[in-house]
Write an enzyme that holds these catalytic residues in place. Structure first.
Site, PDB file in Angstrom:
ATOM      1  N   ASP A 183      -0.427   5.622  -7.763  1.00 56.52           N
ATOM      2  CA  ASP A 183      -1.449   4.579  -7.828  1.00 56.52           C
ATOM      3  C   ASP A 183      -1.965   4.431  -9.261  1.00 56.52           C
ATOM      4  OD1 ASP A 183      -3.590   2.853  -7.383  1.00 56.52           O
ATOM      5  OD2 ASP A 183      -4.190   3.821  -5.527  1.00 56.52           O
ATOM      6  N   CYS A 192      -4.018  -2.773  -5.511  1.00 52.69           N
ATOM      7  CA  CYS A 192      -3.490  -1.880  -4.480  1.00 52.69           C
ATOM      8  C   CYS A 192      -2.934  -2.569  -3.233  1.00 52.69           C
ATOM      9  CB  CYS A 192      -4.573  -0.881  -4.071  1.00 52.69           C
ATOM     10  SG  CYS A 192      -5.255   0.066  -5.448  1.00 52.69           S
ATOM     11  N   HIS A 234      -4.210   1.740   2.815  1.00 48.16           N
ATOM     12  CA  HIS A 234      -4.898   0.551   2.273  1.00 48.16           C
ATOM     13  C   HIS A 234      -4.335  -0.763   2.808  1.00 48.16           C
ATOM     14  CE1 HIS A 234      -7.555  -0.488  -1.466  1.00 48.16           C
ATOM     15  NE2 HIS A 234      -8.095  -0.878  -0.311  1.00 48.16           N
ATOM     16  N   ASP A 248       1.881   1.281  -7.658  1.00 51.30           N
ATOM     17  CA  ASP A 248       1.486  -0.029  -7.141  1.00 51.30           C
ATOM     18  C   ASP A 248       1.037  -0.994  -8.236  1.00 51.30           C
ATOM     19  OD1 ASP A 248      -0.890   1.304  -7.652  1.00 51.30           O
ATOM     20  OD2 ASP A 248      -1.739   1.044  -5.644  1.00 51.30           O
TER      21      ASP A 248
END
Length: 511
Positions: free
Chosen positions: A59, A99, A149, A305
């Site tokens: 991330d 994200c 998410h 991401d």
């Protein structure tokens, strides 16, 4: 014959989502038993071994923030070693650099403008056909760890099985960045648990246990290891790794704004510390695969991401969403069975988020279902050509939260150029080879007018192919019935704890 009609991926209300057609090797009358047995033998001989897939998703890891990518500061020895064994896409980009949109596009192979998944904290429709469901239909065991998410029901809420989009083994949470006490849910147990150590190591430890069990089984598997680092908060990185990086000694890129220099050094210390710790955890995962003999028949991917600006081009640390390389460019290493002479080869042509799913299906000899919008780049992966080129379409449909003051944009990234247009007109035109830090905007310069027009035409073509009308933010918010919160221009979410999720207050950002 309908593709895997008898397999139910979700509850009956949303069953039979796959409608694509897959050819069966041989069809023969069951009355001819001896012939049937013979056909089985042929199928067994001709059926290729299905590769396992281990997808390591991090991330906010910038594409340039790795040792093998030339970063002079960061220590990533295990990923550097993987790069020597893999094909390295040097210009991989995130279709919408934030994200939720990236993760939805990764799992569906579709663009955010198609699914409506262009903001954080949205609900990925259960009707969308996703990666795990496709592989599950082909007999794969499926597993997911870490940050999800995609459920849109509070960041700390339990994700029920029918909302996991085909993943069976499940140790995950909607969203948390509390790395030293990260919550998660253990499969179908609705009571929250906590990883017992710094989350990258805890997640990999559990994934290694899963791999050990899978190595004893002939069933192929898809394992997505979603590690939330090096996303902020950076101060929570283990001290051992922060001690490796003195803020004063860090070499900043020349495009870091002087007003952000001190803050960038402070944040980079923790950012690099998270990166090095995560690299070490990934090294343990790769070591386990080697010890279990899984390397010969496993596709391994390492990516992220989105990136993060970290003070570049006058954009403060933590920010993404914008079209500069620090935001959109991500690492993408892919190692596959039989890679042999392609080890360590670089591909400069961009790979975009929607391309990843069809490319994995192509490498796995699985029919690509109708509706997937990304391109199958498996042939480019198997026969990498550093001179190949293509256009990757990047978009920010509705800037939100910290990016709210910015205008929506559409952009294309080729191996050499970035060209972006907002709703008010062209905004970026960079030669990324001559100007790797994107400091010299070529817009409006007479000597580049012809090239600018060519790139603009290519952007228009990509939009036309997708059916993207490129309208205002408000148009798409109304189309999908999205309403921002009263105190923040973003989708509301609850139980926001300190250190979780996105920045809490919008700060103007120039594009």
């Amino acid at each position: 014959m309908n593709f895997k009609q008898n397999i139910v991926y979700k509850k009956m209300a949303i069953s039979m989502k796959i409608t694509a057609i897959r050819p069966i090797a041989l069809v023969i009358s069951f009355t001819l038993l001896s012939c049937k047995d013979k056909v089985k033998t042929v199928e067994q001989q001709d059926e290729p071994t299905k590769p396992n897939i281990v997808y390591i998703l991090t991330d906010q890891w910038r594409g340039a923030a790795l040792g093998y990518a030339g970063d002079p500061n960061v220590k990533t020895p295990h990923l550097d070693a993987l790069a020597k064994e893999a094909v390295n896409f040097t210009n991989a980009v995130s279709v919408t650099p934030v994200c939720t949109p990236h993760r939805a596009s990764l799992l569906t192979g579709k663009y955010p403008i198609t699914t409506g998944m262009f903001l954080n904290d949205l609900y990925l429709p259960s009707e969308e056909l996703c990666m795990a469901e496709i592989f599950k239909a082909e007999g794969y065991n499926t597993a997911y760890w870490g940050k999800w998410h995609l459920d849109g029901h509070r960041r700390s809420a339990y994700t029920p099985k029918e909302r996991r989009q085909g993943f069976d083994y499940w140790k995950a949470l909607e969203c948390s960045h509390d790395y030293n006490k990260m919550p998660y849910y253990d499969n179908d147990n609705p009571e929250v648990k906590y990883w017992g150590k710094y989350s990258p190591f805890a997640i990999v430890e559990d994934a290694n246990t899963y791999l050990e069990k899978q190595a004893k089984d002939d069933t192929p598997f898809l394992a997505v290891v979603s590690i939330a680092t090096p996303h902020f908060p950076h101060g929570s990185a283990p001290q051992k790794y922060k001690d490796m990086y003195s803020p004063e000694s860090l070499i900043l890129n020349p495009n870091v704004s002087p007003k952000f220099e001190a803050r960038s050094r402070e944040e980079l210390q923790g950012y690099y510390a998270h990166a090095t710790a995560t690299d070490e955890a990934i090294g343990l995962l790769l070591k386990q695969m080697d010890a279990l003999g899984l390397n010969e028949n496993t596709i391994v991917v390492f990516s992220s991401d989105h990136g993060e600006m970290m003070g570049a081009n006058d954009v403060r640390p933590f920010q993404k969403q914008v079209a500069w390389d620090e935001s959109i460019r991500v690492p993408f290493l892919i190692k596959y069975p039989g890679i042999d002479k392609q080890k360590g080869v670089t591909v400069n042509a961009p790979i975009n988020t929607p391309d990843i799913l069809p490319s994995l299906l192509g490498l796995s000899n699985i029919k690509i279902p109708d509706g997937i919008e990304g391109e199958d780049l498996s042939e480019l992966i198997k026969n990498p050509d550093p001179e190949a080129d293509r256009e990757a379409l990047v978009m920010n449909v509705a800037p939100f939260a910290g990016g709210y003051p910015n205008l929506p944009y559409r952009a294309i990234r080729t191996k050499q150029y970035t060209y972006a247009r907002t709703t008010e007109g062209p905004s970026m035109f960079f030669d990324n080879v001559a100007d790797p830090y994107q400091q010299n905007n070529l817009l409006g310069k007479p000597e580049f007018e012809t090239l600018q027009n060519e790139l603009d035409a290519k952007l228009n073509k990509k939009l036309a192919e997708l059916g993207d009308e490129f309208k205002s933010r408000d148009y798409y918010l109304k189309k999908y019935n999205y309403v921002f919160g009263k105190n923040k221009p973003a989708i509301p979410y609850w139980e926001f704890n300190n250190g979780k999720g996105e920045v809490q207050s919008p700060i103007p950002v120039t594009q």
